[in-house]
Design a protein around this motif. Structure first.
Motif, PDB file in Angstrom:
ATOM      1  N   GLY A   1      -3.178  -3.679   3.875  1.00  0.00           N
ATOM      2  CA  GLY A   1      -2.213  -2.962   4.691  1.00  0.00           C
ATOM      3  C   GLY A   1      -1.115  -3.832   5.272  1.00  0.00           C
ATOM      4  O   GLY A   1       0.002  -3.361   5.519  1.00  0.00           O
ATOM      5  N   LYS A   2      -1.411  -5.125   5.490  1.00  0.00           N
ATOM      6  CA  LYS A   2      -0.423  -6.043   6.062  1.00  0.00           C
ATOM      7  C   LYS A   2       0.319  -6.862   5.014  1.00  0.00           C
ATOM      8  O   LYS A   2       1.201  -7.658   5.344  1.00  0.00           O
ATOM      9  CB  LYS A   2      -1.106  -6.992   7.048  1.00  0.00           C
TER      10      LYS A   2
ATOM     11  N   THR B   1       0.811  -1.221   0.000  1.00  0.00           N
ATOM     12  CA  THR B   1       0.000   0.000   0.000  1.00  0.00           C
ATOM     13  C   THR B   1       0.847   1.275   0.000  1.00  0.00           C
ATOM     14  O   THR B   1       0.316   2.355  -0.231  1.00  0.00           O
ATOM     15  CB  THR B   1      -0.955   0.008   1.205  1.00  0.00           C
TER      16      THR B   1
ATOM     17  N   GLU C   1      -5.656  -0.170   0.210  1.00  0.00           N
ATOM     18  CA  GLU C   1      -5.817  -0.130   1.668  1.00  0.00           C
ATOM     19  C   GLU C   1      -7.236  -0.535   2.058  1.00  0.00           C
ATOM     20  O   GLU C   1      -7.448  -1.307   3.010  1.00  0.00           O
ATOM     21  CB  GLU C   1      -5.520   1.280   2.184  1.00  0.00           C
TER      22      GLU C   1
END
Length: 374
Positions: A156-157, A144, A151
């Motif tokens: 995000g991870k 991201t 997102e």
């Protein structure tokens, strides 16, 4: 021809136009991946270097003239085995010398052949070049940072390493037989950015290996974002095609003619000898005739098994690892391969109309060791 026949012909023509104008239509018309697919899609050109690198060659190559395969009781010539198992090009290169080079089924040295998923390995090399150039900070960055629009989809991870390792937990159907699945949409569709924007996750990243082409297309999008206006093909030309002194022009297929996106997961179109140079680059730890093209660290990191964070011991950074002896290979559907064996100083390229029912990785390992025994 009577009116009924003309009416039928007209309907068929209209149907063909309608079908060819959409992803489903192209799936129906083209049906499945084919060795001539480079003619079906628009592409960006790769221009050969004015100086051509050519491997040495020998007429006394050390390779088996006759071999046994599978459960065969009798031996079969290498030429016959390759031709009878859908091979169109086959090269064995040892110590920078072509030991064997044959073409079959109407193909020759100048025939263009699509890479299919061997392009995944090239995309990995370009990610390494971008890290070397400071365009990407590290594989531990979240995707991201480059694709903030993801997102909202829960990315995000997800890190660049997860994409390289195929451990992103991407919800993606790899089936090319399903016209409504993601693989068909990516391959036949005309808006890759839109398809990427719809991607979702099905679990926690870094837990499980799952080979899907969506990971590599995401890598291509990350790279394109990092390049800030330069196309992936232009970067490929700059970092690899020109420095490796490719013998022929090539191309990278894109989704549409105007401002198209490279199909990073599949579609580089080139000749067998030039594909072999990708193998030679990694055989030499990223160096090319005294110049470091991609860092040695990246090459070693990319081709060494790592089972942490869900990684598989037979796959690393878009390269397959066929044994525990340090060899590795790029692989594409229909049996396209660049096999590299550093211990034996061997590169093997096999290109085919289909896989031909042969366990090619075992075959390459056997061929690589043959010269040492004779």
């Amino acid at each position: 021809m009577n009116y009924t026949k003309w009416h039928r012909v007209g309907l068929l023509m209209i149907l063909a136009v309608v079908l060819s104008s959409c992803k489903l239509g192209r799936f129906v018309v083209y049906n499945f991946a084919d060795i001539k697919d480079y003619k079906k899609f628009p592409s960006r050109a790769l221009v050969s270097h004015e100086r051509k690198f050519r491997f040495d060659s020998t007429s006394n190559g050390k390779y088996p003239k006759a071999i046994k395969v599978g459960n065969r009781k009798d031996s079969i010539s290498l030429d016959r085995l390759l031709e009878s198992h859908s091979t169109v090009a086959f090269l064995i290169i040892r110590n920078d010398t072509i030991q064997y080079e044959k073409y079959f089924k109407g193909y020759n040295r100048e025939s263009i052949i699509p890479s299919f998923s061997m392009a995944k390995s090239v995309t990995s090399i370009l990610i390494g070049c971008a890290i070397d150039d400071g365009l990407i900070k590290s594989v531990d960055e979240p995707v991201t940072h480059y694709l903030p629009e993801l997102e909202k989809n829960g990315f995000g991870k997800v890190t660049i390493k997860h994409l390289l390792q195929m451990t992103s937990a991407l919800d993606f159907s790899e089936s090319y037989f399903n016209p409504f699945g993601e693989a068909a949409s990516f391959y036949y569709g005309r808006n890759l950015k839109r398809e990427v924007s719809k991607l979702k996750l099905k679990g926690e990243p870094g837990k499980t290996f799952d080979y899907v082409s969506g990971n590599t297309q995401l890598l291509g999008e990350v790279l394109a974002s990092a390049l800030k206006g330069k196309t992936v093909t232009q970067y490929f030309q700059e970092k690899l095609w020109t420095p490796l002194e490719m013998e022929y022009d090539g191309s990278w297929s894109i989704d549409k003619k105007n401002n198209g996106t490279e199909k990073a997961f599949c579609c580089i179109n080139a000749r067998a000898r030039d594909f072999a140079k990708i193998g030679r680059l990694y055989l030499n730890k990223g160096a090319w005739n005294g110049r470091q093209i991609v860092s040695r660290k990246w090459v070693e990191e990319s081709t060494k098994a790592d089972t942490t964070e869900g990684g598989a011991d037979y796959y690393k950074y878009q390269w397959w690892l066929p044994s525990a002896n340090g060899d590795f290979m790029a692989e594409g559907i229909l049996g396209q391969y660049i096999y590299v064996n550093p211990e034996k100083n061997v590169v093997i390229v096999r290109m085919g109309k289909n896989g031909g029912g042969v366990n090619w990785s075992d075959f390459f390992i056997a061929l690589a060791g043959y010269a040492d025994r004779h």
